[in-house]
Design a protein around this motif. Structure first.
Motif, PDB file in Angstrom:
ATOM      1  N   ASP A 155     -29.662  12.168  42.080  1.00 14.43           N
ATOM      2  CA  ASP A 155     -31.154  12.495  40.789  1.00 14.43           C
ATOM      3  C   ASP A 155     -30.772  12.849  40.112  1.00 14.43           C
ATOM      4  O   ASP A 155     -29.391  13.316  39.536  1.00 14.43           O
ATOM      5  N   VAL A 156     -31.098  12.793  38.550  1.00 16.34           N
ATOM      6  CA  VAL A 156     -30.910  12.683  37.005  1.00 16.34           C
ATOM      7  C   VAL A 156     -31.843  13.417  36.395  1.00 16.34           C
ATOM      8  O   VAL A 156     -33.080  12.412  36.482  1.00 16.34           O
ATOM      9  N   THR A 157     -31.908  14.829  36.401  1.00 19.59           N
ATOM     10  CA  THR A 157     -33.278  15.688  35.830  1.00 19.59           C
ATOM     11  C   THR A 157     -33.081  15.715  34.562  1.00 19.59           C
ATOM     12  O   THR A 157     -32.328  16.011  34.304  1.00 19.59           O
ATOM     13  N   SER A 158     -34.557  16.330  33.579  1.00 16.40           N
ATOM     14  CA  SER A 158     -34.509  16.257  32.876  1.00 16.40           C
ATOM     15  C   SER A 158     -35.828  17.222  32.820  1.00 16.40           C
ATOM     16  O   SER A 158     -36.625  16.251  32.732  1.00 16.40           O
ATOM     17  N   ALA A 159     -35.628  17.894  31.100  1.00 14.62           N
ATOM     18  CA  ALA A 159     -37.188  19.027  31.678  1.00 14.62           C
ATOM     19  C   ALA A 159     -37.752  18.455  30.055  1.00 14.62           C
ATOM     20  O   ALA A 159     -38.909  19.025  29.550  1.00 14.62           O
ATOM     21  N   ALA A 160     -36.647  17.975  29.653  1.00 18.00           N
ATOM     22  CA  ALA A 160     -37.376  16.497  28.049  1.00 18.00           C
ATOM     23  C   ALA A 160     -37.817  16.162  28.582  1.00 18.00           C
ATOM     24  O   ALA A 160     -38.634  15.470  29.754  1.00 18.00           O
ATOM     25  N   SER A 161     -39.483  15.506  27.640  1.00 18.13           N
ATOM     26  CA  SER A 161     -40.527  14.902  27.999  1.00 18.13           C
ATOM     27  C   SER A 161     -39.577  13.114  27.511  1.00 18.13           C
ATOM     28  O   SER A 161     -40.761  12.302  27.879  1.00 18.13           O
ATOM     29  N   ASP A 162     -39.083  12.639  26.954  1.00 15.24           N
ATOM     30  CA  ASP A 162     -37.979  11.949  26.131  1.00 15.24           C
ATOM     31  C   ASP A 162     -36.682  11.378  26.359  1.00 15.24           C
ATOM     32  O   ASP A 162     -35.881  12.827  27.207  1.00 15.24           O
ATOM     33  N   TYR A 163     -35.870  10.158  26.955  1.00  8.60           N
ATOM     34  CA  TYR A 163     -34.450  10.195  26.363  1.00  8.60           C
ATOM     35  C   TYR A 163     -34.065   9.471  25.398  1.00  8.60           C
ATOM     36  O   TYR A 163     -34.984   8.980  24.469  1.00  8.60           O
ATOM     37  N   HIS A 167     -28.532  17.233  35.768  1.00 11.48           N
ATOM     38  CA  HIS A 167     -29.424  18.117  35.169  1.00 11.48           C
ATOM     39  C   HIS A 167     -29.563  18.649  33.829  1.00 11.48           C
ATOM     40  O   HIS A 167     -28.340  19.251  33.504  1.00 11.48           O
ATOM     41  N   SER A 168     -30.414  18.552  32.621  1.00 15.45           N
ATOM     42  CA  SER A 168     -30.320  19.432  31.655  1.00 15.45           C
ATOM     43  C   SER A 168     -31.556  19.141  31.412  1.00 15.45           C
ATOM     44  O   SER A 168     -32.824  19.000  31.121  1.00 15.45           O
ATOM     45  N   ASN A 169     -31.449  20.618  30.565  1.00 16.62           N
ATOM     46  CA  ASN A 169     -33.430  21.652  30.299  1.00 16.62           C
ATOM     47  C   ASN A 169     -33.709  20.714  28.618  1.00 16.62           C
ATOM     48  O   ASN A 169     -34.509  21.057  27.669  1.00 16.62           O
ATOM     49  N   THR A 170     -32.671  19.854  28.166  1.00 17.66           N
ATOM     50  CA  THR A 170     -32.979  19.378  26.694  1.00 17.66           C
ATOM     51  C   THR A 170     -32.739  17.802  26.901  1.00 17.66           C
ATOM     52  O   THR A 170     -32.704  17.429  28.424  1.00 17.66           O
ATOM     53  N   LYS A 171     -33.099  16.829  26.420  1.00 13.78           N
ATOM     54  CA  LYS A 171     -33.167  15.477  26.004  1.00 13.78           C
ATOM     55  C   LYS A 171     -31.339  15.100  26.724  1.00 13.78           C
ATOM     56  O   LYS A 171     -30.848  15.247  26.325  1.00 13.78           O
ATOM     57  N   LEU A 172     -31.673  14.332  27.839  1.00 13.22           N
ATOM     58  CA  LEU A 172     -31.003  13.201  27.460  1.00 13.22           C
ATOM     59  C   LEU A 172     -30.597  11.680  27.307  1.00 13.22           C
ATOM     60  O   LEU A 172     -31.089  11.189  26.590  1.00 13.22           O
TER      61      LEU A 172
END
Length: 538
Positions: free
Chosen positions: A293-301, A277-282
């Motif tokens: 699971d792979v998750t991000s709080a960003a709207s894109d990668y 997980h990251s709160n920013t873009k992966l």
């Protein structure tokens, strides 16, 4: 006649005045009632807020490992609260043999051989994953056994065994068998007789045998839950807030967690067994393999995911987590409490783990004898690390008010907390490898206010067994709080950095560089991170 008319007019005026007076009285009564209701509503709202505030203090109390059960009392904004905290501790070992199994489990829709599902009916016929098509109507009845590798990351796969909650992991295969097991196999989204959603299996059985990866599954995770009842009172008006099923969430549940990914890539050949997980873009390049699971709080990668392998969910726009608030002051107080299992070291320290023993070194001024360029014997004072070996070490918590250099092999459970950096100078492993022996009780925690660094002294293909948290809480730096490799951008490739445990960091640190065209490592390490599932349970 005139007087008569005057009398009629007077009566009319009196009637009007009476009506007006009645209306005024009604309005006054209504206003008083509204005022009374409004005032009561205000008192009730204040009482609710006070009760909620008391509940928040109870949650903080639990997080700081206060003794439970207990009652907390206090004052908030002129009102009072009284909170009762109760617990039901299901940390236990289920007896070997037969179990009562109830609940639901989500079946992975992937038809690959690794995503197993076979249900054997009483007559010996089977229902397999291949049968779970859009036209399959489901099944409700009695079966003899079921073999399943579940979907999700635990939160969708909760069953009850002998009255206790058990998390079935998507990395394991489970077999449940019983003389007569009632099940309901269904799809959660059926439209026009077509199964369009996810498949679920509800189980209800007694006298069940449960196997995990072919072996008896009898150990329950530590699953202490709490019930909070908070009563808030303001001006003799009381309201109650109740929280059921509260649990401490372990931060040792990620293979890799970063508040800020800092545009660092996941690249070809790398593997991640556990949630990321990251709160920013992966950022992605090539074919890294994510087994959870792979998750991000960003709207894109960033980069390209066309070749990435996601065995589970890849999800954007998830809720942003905040870095765990590690109570360093409380840990220091606990380490200073005089408990023989804890200690504080007030300087930089070098630790070599030697099974149950360890050697502790600190810098000292020593006299060195040497021969100078003219052949004369001379002495000089130098600084070097002098070690003292300690046998039968009972330390479970060591708080270091400085930097820590650490390496070696651990037999037991130990946590090191530092105000400074943590430097890993060599392999850091366990006597009993939990990847080979899941019953291993060896576990290492590394928590720091600053950074965790793999140094240039560490060998190629280095192994690190630990759960690590680099919080960056020790400075105001915008980049403190990283797990990284020293001089990662220099020299030749150093093989694979294998971490078994988990990494939580404020700012993701770099461990190597690569050629984006070929995916080959240029400097530093390639990553192979595996999540130690024991940490999520204990």
């Amino acid at each position: 006649m005139k007087n008569k008319k005057s009398g009629i007019a007077l009566i009319s005026v009196m009637c009007i005045l009476a009506v007006i007076a009645a209306l005024v009285s009604i309005l006054l009564m209504s206003s008083v009632n509204h005022f009374r209701l409004s005032n009561e509503q205000i008192l009730m709202e204040k009482a609710v807020y006070i009760a909620a505030g008391g509940a928040e203090r109870a949650v903080e109390y639990i997080a700081k490992k206060g003794d439970v059960p207990t009652v907390l009392q206090g004052i908030i904004n002129g009102g009072s609260y009284e909170v009762s905290i109760q617990t039901s501790d299901s940390a236990a070992q289920i007896s070997n043999g037969e179990h009562v199994v109830t609940g639901s489990i989500n079946i992975n829709p992937n038809n690959s051989p690794d995503m197993e599902f076979t249900m054997t009916l009483e007559d010996g016929s089977t229902i397999t994953r291949d049968d779970l098509t859009q036209d399959f109507p489901g099944y409700s009845g009695v079966i003899a056994s079921v073999r399943v590798k579940p979907k999700g990351n635990g939160n969708q796969n909760s069953l009850m065994m002998d009255g206790f909650v058990v998390i079935f992991k998507n990395s394991d295969t489970y077999e449940i068998s019983a003389p007569a097991m009632s099940v309901n196999l269904y799809n959660d989204n059926v439209k026009n007789s077509k199964a369009l959603g996810q498949w679920w299996l509800t189980v209800n059985s007694s006298s069940s045998t449960v196997l995990r990866n072919g072996s008896s599954f009898n150990i329950l995770p530590s699953n202490r839950s709490y019930r909070i009842v908070s009563v808030g009172t303001f001006n003799d008006v009381s309201r109650q807030v109740v929280i059921n099923g509260l649990r401490n969430m372990s931060w040792a549940r990620y293979a890799l967690w970063s508040d800020n990914n800092r545009n660092i890539y996941f690249k070809s050949g790398e593997s991640f067994y556990g949630p990321v997980h990251s709160n920013t873009k992966l950022w992605f390049s090539g074919d890294p393999h994510f087994y959870d699971d792979v998750t991000s709080a960003a709207s894109d990668y960033g980069g390209n995911i066309s070749q990435c392998i996601f065995d589970e969910e890849f999800e954007l726009n998830v809720d942003s987590d905040s870095m765990a608030d590690v109570p360093f002051d409380d840990l220091l107080a606990e380490a200073s409490s005089g408990d023989p299992e804890n200690r504080v070291i007030n300087d930089d320290v070098w630790v070599v783990l030697e099974g149950e023993d360890m050697s502790i070194g600190q810098e000292q001024q020593v006299t060195e004898i040497y021969t100078n360029s003219h052949g004369h014997v001379r002495t000089r004072t130098v600084t070097e690390v002098v070690y003292t070996q300690e046998t039968g070490v009972d330390d479970e918590l060591v708080y270091i008010q400085g930097d820590l250099h650490i390496k070696g092999e651990l037999d037991g459970r130990r946590t090191f907390v530092t105000d400074g950096n943590i430097y890993i100078d060599d392999n850091l492993t366990y006597t009993e490898d939990p990847k080979v022996n899941p019953d291993s009780d060896d576990a290492l925690g590394l928590l720091t206010k600053r950074d965790i660094v793999i140094t240039t002294d560490a060998p190629d293909d280095v192994q690190v067994y630990a759960h690590m948290m680099a919080t960056g809480a020790g400075t105001a730096s915008g980049s403190d709080g990283s797990f990284y490799v020293e001089d990662y951008s220099s020299g030749d490739p150093r093989g694979t950095l294998s971490v078994h445990g988990g990494i939580v960091q404020a700012y993701r640190g770099a461990v190597g560089t690569f050629n984006p065209s070929s995916g080959q490592t240029v400097t530093g390490f390639m990553k192979n991170y595996t999540f130690d599932e024991r940490f999520s349970e204990n």
